[in-house]
Design an enzyme around this catalytic site. Structure first.
Site, PDB file in Angstrom:
ATOM      1  N   TYR A  90      99.166 124.247 -66.115  1.00 43.80           N
ATOM      2  CA  TYR A  90      99.547 125.565 -66.613  1.00 43.80           C
ATOM      3  C   TYR A  90     100.603 126.276 -65.780  1.00 43.80           C
ATOM      4  O   TYR A  90     101.056 127.358 -66.147  1.00 43.80           O
ATOM      5  CB  TYR A  90      98.303 126.451 -66.736  1.00 43.80           C
ATOM      6  N   ASN A 132      97.777 132.949 -78.300  1.00 47.25           N
ATOM      7  CA  ASN A 132      97.412 131.770 -77.532  1.00 47.25           C
ATOM      8  C   ASN A 132      95.886 131.762 -77.545  1.00 47.25           C
ATOM      9  O   ASN A 132      95.258 132.470 -76.756  1.00 47.25           O
ATOM     10  CB  ASN A 132      97.943 131.823 -76.106  1.00 47.25           C
ATOM     11  N   HIS A 139      90.408 125.374 -80.893  1.00 46.49           N
ATOM     12  CA  HIS A 139      89.785 124.118 -81.324  1.00 46.49           C
ATOM     13  C   HIS A 139      88.390 124.311 -81.879  1.00 46.49           C
ATOM     14  O   HIS A 139      87.798 123.356 -82.394  1.00 46.49           O
ATOM     15  CB  HIS A 139      89.720 123.141 -80.138  1.00 46.49           C
ATOM     16  N   ASP A 166      89.439 132.730 -89.883  1.00 48.25           N
ATOM     17  CA  ASP A 166      89.165 133.653 -90.995  1.00 48.25           C
ATOM     18  C   ASP A 166      89.833 135.005 -90.767  1.00 48.25           C
ATOM     19  O   ASP A 166      90.386 135.596 -91.697  1.00 48.25           O
ATOM     20  CB  ASP A 166      87.666 133.826 -91.190  1.00 48.25           C
ATOM     21  N   HIS A 181     101.107 127.940 -77.000  1.00 49.21           N
ATOM     22  CA  HIS A 181     100.370 127.224 -75.951  1.00 49.21           C
ATOM     23  C   HIS A 181     101.311 126.922 -74.797  1.00 49.21           C
ATOM     24  O   HIS A 181     102.469 126.556 -75.006  1.00 49.21           O
ATOM     25  CB  HIS A 181      99.809 125.898 -76.484  1.00 49.21           C
ATOM     26  N   LEU A 182     100.806 127.043 -73.585  1.00 51.33           N
ATOM     27  CA  LEU A 182     101.587 126.713 -72.399  1.00 51.33           C
ATOM     28  C   LEU A 182     101.835 125.211 -72.306  1.00 51.33           C
ATOM     29  O   LEU A 182     102.950 124.767 -72.026  1.00 51.33           O
ATOM     30  CB  LEU A 182     100.851 127.186 -71.142  1.00 51.33           C
ATOM     31  N   SER A 183     100.778 124.447 -72.534  1.00 46.22           N
ATOM     32  CA  SER A 183     100.903 122.991 -72.504  1.00 46.22           C
ATOM     33  C   SER A 183     101.115 122.484 -73.928  1.00 46.22           C
ATOM     34  O   SER A 183     101.097 123.268 -74.886  1.00 46.22           O
ATOM     35  CB  SER A 183      99.632 122.361 -71.907  1.00 46.22           C
ATOM     36  N   ARG A 231      92.042 118.251 -78.393  1.00 44.56           N
ATOM     37  CA  ARG A 231      93.022 119.343 -78.373  1.00 44.56           C
ATOM     38  C   ARG A 231      94.162 119.137 -79.379  1.00 44.56           C
ATOM     39  O   ARG A 231      95.014 120.009 -79.542  1.00 44.56           O
ATOM     40  CB  ARG A 231      93.625 119.491 -76.979  1.00 44.56           C
TER      41      ARG A 231
END
Length: 151
Positions: free
Chosen positions: A24, A75, A81, A88, A101-103, A112
């Site tokens: 990260y 994020n 997941h 919803d 997402h950072l990664s 993931r």
């Protein structure tokens, strides 16, 4: 004044800068907030920047963005997941939604590779570290400009 862009971050992201820096990075969430505010301001927007480790709080903020925001950057962290409830809530929005997402989740563990958030997102920005948030701001502003141009 126009409505702000909501930038929401999920669980454990408050630990950025010290949590798993090989994945990260060392940039803190506060550093990311400052960069998002600057990027948005340069493009004529403001942001509401928040983080929570609690799913229900994130849902409350998503619902708030439904009426008070012009777009949402989310994020979801691990909730992406697992949370149908967040999906919803996202499905009630009529503004652009960018998953961030950072990664790169697709390059990590198999669980993931897919997120529920992607089912409601207009687009996804991932894998660019802290810069992912700034790219998401640019993407949302581009979508807002396109929406304004077609209106």
């Amino acid at each position: 004044m126009s409505k702000p862009i909501y930038v929401l971050s999920g669980p454990n992201l408050n630990l950025l800068g010290s949590r798993e820096p090989l994945i990260y990075g060392t940039t803190t969430l506060d550093d990311i907030r400052v960069a998002c505010e600057a990027s948005a301001a340069a493009l004529g927007h403001t942001v509401v920047f928040r983080q929570s480790n609690h799913e229900g709080v994130l849902i409350d903020w998503i619902q708030e963005a439904r009426t008070d925001g012009c777009a949402l950057i989310l994020n979801p962290a691990g909730y992406g997941h697992t949370s149908i409830a967040i999906l919803d809530a996202l499905k009630t929005l009529e503004v652009p939604i960018v998953e961030c997402h950072l990664s790169n989740p697709a390059a990590r563990e198999a669980f993931r590779h897919k997120t529920y958030v992607s089912l409601a997102a207009t687009g996804v920005v991932s894998g660019f570290g802290a810069k992912s948030y700034e790219l998401a701001i640019e993407a949302v502003c581009g979508l807002l400009g396109a929406a304004g141009a077609s209106a």
